[in-house]
Design a protein around this motif. Structure first.
Motif, PDB file in Angstrom:
ATOM      1  N   PRO A 102      -2.298  -1.372 -16.627  1.00 32.28           N
ATOM      2  CA  PRO A 102      -2.946  -0.279 -17.352  1.00 32.28           C
ATOM      3  C   PRO A 102      -4.283   0.145 -16.763  1.00 32.28           C
ATOM      4  N   VAL A 103      -4.871  -0.686 -15.914  1.00 30.83           N
ATOM      5  CA  VAL A 103      -6.157  -0.345 -15.302  1.00 30.83           C
ATOM      6  C   VAL A 103      -5.955   0.519 -14.059  1.00 30.83           C
ATOM      7  N   SER A 104      -5.101   0.059 -13.153  1.00 31.50           N
ATOM      8  CA  SER A 104      -4.858   0.803 -11.912  1.00 31.50           C
ATOM      9  C   SER A 104      -3.772   1.869 -12.066  1.00 31.50           C
ATOM     10  N   ASN A 105      -2.971   1.758 -13.130  1.00 34.18           N
ATOM     11  CA  ASN A 105      -1.801   2.627 -13.332  1.00 34.18           C
ATOM     12  C   ASN A 105      -0.748   2.440 -12.245  1.00 34.18           C
ATOM     13  N   ASN A 106      -0.804   1.336 -11.517  1.00 29.58           N
ATOM     14  CA  ASN A 106       0.169   1.048 -10.472  1.00 29.58           C
ATOM     15  C   ASN A 106       1.242   0.091 -10.976  1.00 29.58           C
ATOM     16  N   ARG A 107       2.353   0.071 -10.249  1.00 30.38           N
ATOM     17  CA  ARG A 107       3.400  -0.915 -10.510  1.00 30.38           C
ATOM     18  C   ARG A 107       2.796  -2.317 -10.450  1.00 30.38           C
ATOM     19  N   SER A 108       3.163  -3.147 -11.390  1.00 31.04           N
ATOM     20  CA  SER A 108       2.775  -4.549 -11.375  1.00 31.04           C
ATOM     21  C   SER A 108       4.004  -5.353 -10.972  1.00 31.04           C
ATOM     22  N   PHE A 109       3.965  -5.935  -9.778  1.00 29.25           N
ATOM     23  CA  PHE A 109       5.121  -6.680  -9.278  1.00 29.25           C
ATOM     24  C   PHE A 109       4.638  -7.884  -8.492  1.00 29.25           C
ATOM     25  N   THR A 110       5.560  -8.699  -8.015  1.00 33.36           N
ATOM     26  CA  THR A 110       5.139  -9.996  -7.497  1.00 33.36           C
ATOM     27  C   THR A 110       4.255  -9.902  -6.262  1.00 33.36           C
ATOM     28  N   ALA A 111       4.375  -8.827  -5.470  1.00 31.44           N
ATOM     29  CA  ALA A 111       3.544  -8.727  -4.266  1.00 31.44           C
ATOM     30  C   ALA A 111       2.081  -8.529  -4.611  1.00 31.44           C
ATOM     31  N   ASN A 112       1.774  -7.628  -5.567  1.00 30.78           N
ATOM     32  CA  ASN A 112       0.362  -7.410  -5.891  1.00 30.78           C
ATOM     33  C   ASN A 112      -0.143  -8.314  -7.011  1.00 30.78           C
ATOM     34  N   ALA A 113       0.761  -8.815  -7.847  1.00 29.02           N
ATOM     35  CA  ALA A 113       0.320  -9.622  -8.977  1.00 29.02           C
ATOM     36  C   ALA A 113       0.260 -11.118  -8.657  1.00 29.02           C
ATOM     37  N   TYR A 114       1.253 -11.614  -7.935  1.00 26.45           N
ATOM     38  CA  TYR A 114       1.300 -13.045  -7.593  1.00 26.45           C
ATOM     39  C   TYR A 114       0.754 -13.337  -6.201  1.00 26.45           C
ATOM     40  N   LEU A 115       1.129 -12.496  -5.215  1.00 21.37           N
ATOM     41  CA  LEU A 115       0.773 -12.820  -3.833  1.00 21.37           C
ATOM     42  C   LEU A 115      -0.648 -12.414  -3.474  1.00 21.37           C
ATOM     43  N   ASP A 116      -1.036 -11.200  -3.807  1.00 22.24           N
ATOM     44  CA  ASP A 116      -2.346 -10.711  -3.372  1.00 22.24           C
ATOM     45  C   ASP A 116      -3.500 -11.650  -3.737  1.00 22.24           C
ATOM     46  N   PRO A 117      -3.558 -12.205  -4.942  1.00 21.16           N
ATOM     47  CA  PRO A 117      -4.682 -13.095  -5.273  1.00 21.16           C
ATOM     48  C   PRO A 117      -4.714 -14.394  -4.480  1.00 21.16           C
ATOM     49  N   VAL A 118      -3.620 -14.765  -3.807  1.00 21.77           N
ATOM     50  CA  VAL A 118      -3.573 -16.066  -3.123  1.00 21.77           C
ATOM     51  C   VAL A 118      -3.301 -15.932  -1.626  1.00 21.77           C
ATOM     52  N   ARG A 119      -3.309 -14.703  -1.097  1.00 23.17           N
ATOM     53  CA  ARG A 119      -2.989 -14.510   0.320  1.00 23.17           C
ATOM     54  C   ARG A 119      -3.891 -15.309   1.246  1.00 23.17           C
ATOM     55  N   SER A 120      -5.128 -15.545   0.838  1.00 26.38           N
ATOM     56  CA  SER A 120      -6.096 -16.203   1.719  1.00 26.38           C
ATOM     57  C   SER A 120      -5.957 -17.724   1.752  1.00 26.38           C
TER      58      SER A 120
ATOM     59  N   SER B   8       0.808  -1.220   0.000  1.00 22.59           N
ATOM     60  CA  SER B   8       0.000   0.000   0.000  1.00 22.59           C
ATOM     61  C   SER B   8       0.843   1.273   0.000  1.00 22.59           C
ATOM     62  N   ASN B   9       2.156   1.134  -0.060  1.00 20.75           N
ATOM     63  CA  ASN B   9       3.037   2.290  -0.066  1.00 20.75           C
ATOM     64  C   ASN B   9       2.890   3.037  -1.389  1.00 20.75           C
ATOM     65  N   PRO B  10       2.459   4.305  -1.373  1.00 15.84           N
ATOM     66  CA  PRO B  10       2.241   5.024  -2.641  1.00 15.84           C
ATOM     67  C   PRO B  10       3.493   5.189  -3.476  1.00 15.84           C
ATOM     68  N   HIS B  11       4.662   5.252  -2.846  1.00 17.61           N
ATOM     69  CA  HIS B  11       5.899   5.373  -3.622  1.00 17.61           C
ATOM     70  C   HIS B  11       6.231   4.076  -4.351  1.00 17.61           C
ATOM     71  N   VAL B  12       5.790   2.943  -3.809  1.00 13.63           N
ATOM     72  CA  VAL B  12       5.960   1.670  -4.498  1.00 13.63           C
ATOM     73  C   VAL B  12       4.947   1.550  -5.624  1.00 13.63           C
ATOM     74  N   GLN B  13       3.716   1.927  -5.350  1.00 15.06           N
ATOM     75  CA  GLN B  13       2.647   1.760  -6.324  1.00 15.06           C
ATOM     76  C   GLN B  13       2.765   2.710  -7.511  1.00 15.06           C
ATOM     77  N   THR B  14       3.178   3.952  -7.267  1.00 15.68           N
ATOM     78  CA  THR B  14       3.230   4.952  -8.338  1.00 15.68           C
ATOM     79  C   THR B  14       4.509   4.773  -9.131  1.00 15.68           C
ATOM     80  N   PRO B  15       4.410   4.451 -10.416  1.00 11.16           N
ATOM     81  CA  PRO B  15       5.623   4.138 -11.179  1.00 11.16           C
ATOM     82  C   PRO B  15       6.697   5.226 -11.140  1.00 11.16           C
ATOM     83  N   GLY B  16       6.321   6.467 -11.351  1.00 11.79           N
ATOM     84  CA  GLY B  16       7.314   7.526 -11.495  1.00 11.79           C
ATOM     85  C   GLY B  16       8.094   7.868 -10.247  1.00 11.79           C
TER      86      GLY B  16
END
Length: 599
Positions: A193-211, A43-51
């Protein structure tokens, strides 16, 4: 000492570690845990925001390793960034996603790695990604990592400029995934391209399977060493688990019923192996560490890309990113508007717009090739930097280097294009010149020297820090590397900068304004301006034992039955481009291997 037990213990929740965790935990019968020294920064905005990615370097999310020896100018140690968080370096890097070439990946098989090579890695990389073509085109693939190109007007204009300019040399646009990388390539970025956020292993691989009930993620947990079973005296060492120190200083043992997998990165994976008693016998004994496996190649074969570049003044009426880099209010507002509209720009993408690869034979004359070949002969008789090497590996390495430098199709140098000023010649790296500029960066794709990383203390107090190690990384550049970079730099100024329409966008050049009147001037420039990328590989190389490997082609550490390594440290030869794509591929393929060969 308290202990927990799982089937699979993964050390490091970085780029590779989270991919392996997500894939192995697809089997509900496997209990999988990930031990990560850093924290969850999803949830860190500096991680999520590409620039904002430059703000992440040398901060709390970066291990911020430093080389043990000074840079080429002898001023300060080299920075060695590595992510310290869930997602690892995929959460702090500069986004560019470009697979390596067929010849580079096929060379892995020549080093004793059966079942790898380009076809295997191409399938694995494609499994990891979904490619979004520009302007609402159809997407390709269904992988977790989202790939896009920069669609803002400024960036798109400059990409077209380079495609049209390089066409004058007979080069057509190249598909980054083709394996035959020659000519201009439009760079993909790891951005959703939908969220405009960085796509990386924490949100792309881990988040969908955390539960998943069978997946446990433990952050703030630093692994000190691998613990081996004590009742297996005289047999092949069996990993029983790992010794862990929590962020509160509490020590515990996390046990593994089946496998321990190190995915701690190019510096931390060999550090953990050596602290566990796997490495050069004399070094371990000197530090008072009991030797479990004597392998002098642990921590060796460190490789990285070096680069230089030249900056060209652009006409005042041609848009670049310079005003944004200087943080001029109007340019920042325009960038924010572009980002909000989902079109990229300097806030929404990496802004390393495109790249191009060309054989050395295209960038220098016949005399230059003769000088390169003589340097090749000279280099064959001396060690390739501080790294040790077996005769078998040195023979294969020398042959590989020669084939790349003399090939009419392979490219030992890579051009990268950036629509702004880069401070190659400035004393202050934060300096941003007035006016508009364009930078042509030259990255050495196949560096000659190799270095090493090793522990210098057996104390576990260093395990969560960037201390207690010697990082002798083979820099400054070898004379052969200087010569290659100098030839590419001269080509950038004398040929690329004169191609239309690029030349028409530059300010008129005065007579006798060339920086490089001869090759010696280019060599001097390269020696003064060569920088260091963050593309580390090789310290736990996947090679045959004859070649000097640390792990075999099933990722098993030689001499151990159930201990594996799967991260960038196993890459035996640095990829032709940014290694991010290769790491995604090796982790996807590695997860399949582990699942199919599990003890």
């Amino acid at each position: 000492m308290v202990s927990d037990t799982y089937d699979i213990v993964i050390v490091g929740g970085g780029t590779a570690g989270l991919i392996i965790a997500a894939r192995l935990s697809e089997d509900p019968n496997l209990q999988v845990t990930v031990l990560e020294s850093g924290e969850d920064q999803s949830s860190n905005p500096h991680v999520q925001t590409p620039g904002t990615w430059p703000l992440l370097r040398n901060g709390p999310l970066d291990w911020a390793f430093k080389s043990s020896f000074p840079s080429a100018g002898g001023v300060k140690p080299l920075s060695m960034a590595q992510g310290c968080m869930l997602g690892g370096t995929s959460g702090i890097n500069g986004f560019v996603f470009q697979p390596s070439s067929k010849s580079n990946l096929d060379f892995w098989t020549e080093l004793g790695n059966n079942g790898w090579g380009f076809e295997t890695m191409d399938r694995a990389v494609r499994k990891a990604v979904t490619i979004h073509r520009p302007s609402g085109g159809t997407s390709e693939g269904s992988g977790p990592i989202q790939l896009v190109v920069n669609e803002s007007e400024i960036e798109a204009m400059w990409v077209k400029t380079w495609i049209d300019s390089l066409a004058e040399l007979g080069h057509s646009p190249c598909d980054a995934f083709s394996g035959t990388q020659r000519g201009p390539i439009t760079n993909f970025d790891t951005v959703d391209p939908v969220s405009n956020n960085r796509s990386f292993t924490a949100n792309a691989y881990l988040d969908p399977v955390r539960s998943r009930a069978n997946l446990t993620i433990l952050t703030g947990s630093t692994v000190n060493k691998v613990v081996f079973k004590e009742d297996n005296v005289g047999g092949t060492p069996i990993a029983d688990g790992v010794l862990v120190t929590s962020k509160y200083g509490k020590k515990s043992i996390v046990k593994a019923r089946k496998e321990v997998i190190l995915s701690a990165g190019v510096i931390n994976s060999p550090r953990i192996l050596e602290l566990s008693g796997i490495g050069d016998k004399s070094r371990l004994q000197r530090l008072g560490i009991d030797v479990v496996v004597d392998n002098p190649h642990v921590g060796e074969n460190f490789q990285n890309h070096a680069f230089s570049g030249v900056v060209f003044p652009v006409r005042d009426d041609v848009e670049t990113l310079d005003a944004f880099l200087r943080q001029e209010p109007s340019a920042v507002a325009a960038a924010q508007e572009t980002y909000a509209a989902g079109r990229g720009g300097p806030i929404g993408r990496s802004s390393t717009l495109s790249s191009a690869q060309m054989p050395l034979s295209e960038v220098t004359d016949e005399q230059g090739m003769k000088e390169i070949e003589q340097l090749l002969k000279d280099a064959a008789s001396v060690p390739a930097g501080p790294s040790i090497a077996t005769p078998a590996f040195k023979k294969a390495w020398d042959s590989y280097i020669k084939s790349n430098l003399t090939s009419s199709t392979e490219s030992p140098g890579r051009f990268m294009f950036f629509a702004g000023y880069s401070p190659f010649e400035a004393k202050d790296i934060t300096y941003r010149a007035p006016g508009n500029h364009f930078t042509i960066v030259v990255m050495l794709s196949t560096p000659f020297p190799r270095g090493s990383v090793h522990i210098e203390s057996s104390s576990h107090e260093h395990s969560d820090k960037n201390t207690g190690m010697t990082l002798d990384v083979g820099f400054p550049a070898h004379p052969l590397d200087v010569e290659i970079l100098a030839r590419y730099i001269m080509f950038a100024e004398k040929t690329l900068a004169r191609l239309k329409p690029f030349a028409s966008l530059l300010k008129p050049r005065k007579e006798n304004e060339d920086r490089f009147t001869d090759i010696e001037k280019a060599r001097e420039y390269v020696r003064a301006t060569t920088g260091w990328s963050h593309h580390f590989v090789g310290t736990c190389s996947m090679m045959s034992q004859e070649m000097g490997g640390v792990v075999d082609d099933k990722l098993r550490v030689y001499g151990c039955s159930n201990l594996r390594v799967c991260d960038a440290s196993i890459i035996p030869v640095v990829p032709r481009s940014n290694p991010q794509a290769v790491v995604y591929g090796l982790a996807e393929h590695g997860a399949e291997i582990i699942r199919d060969t599990m003890v």
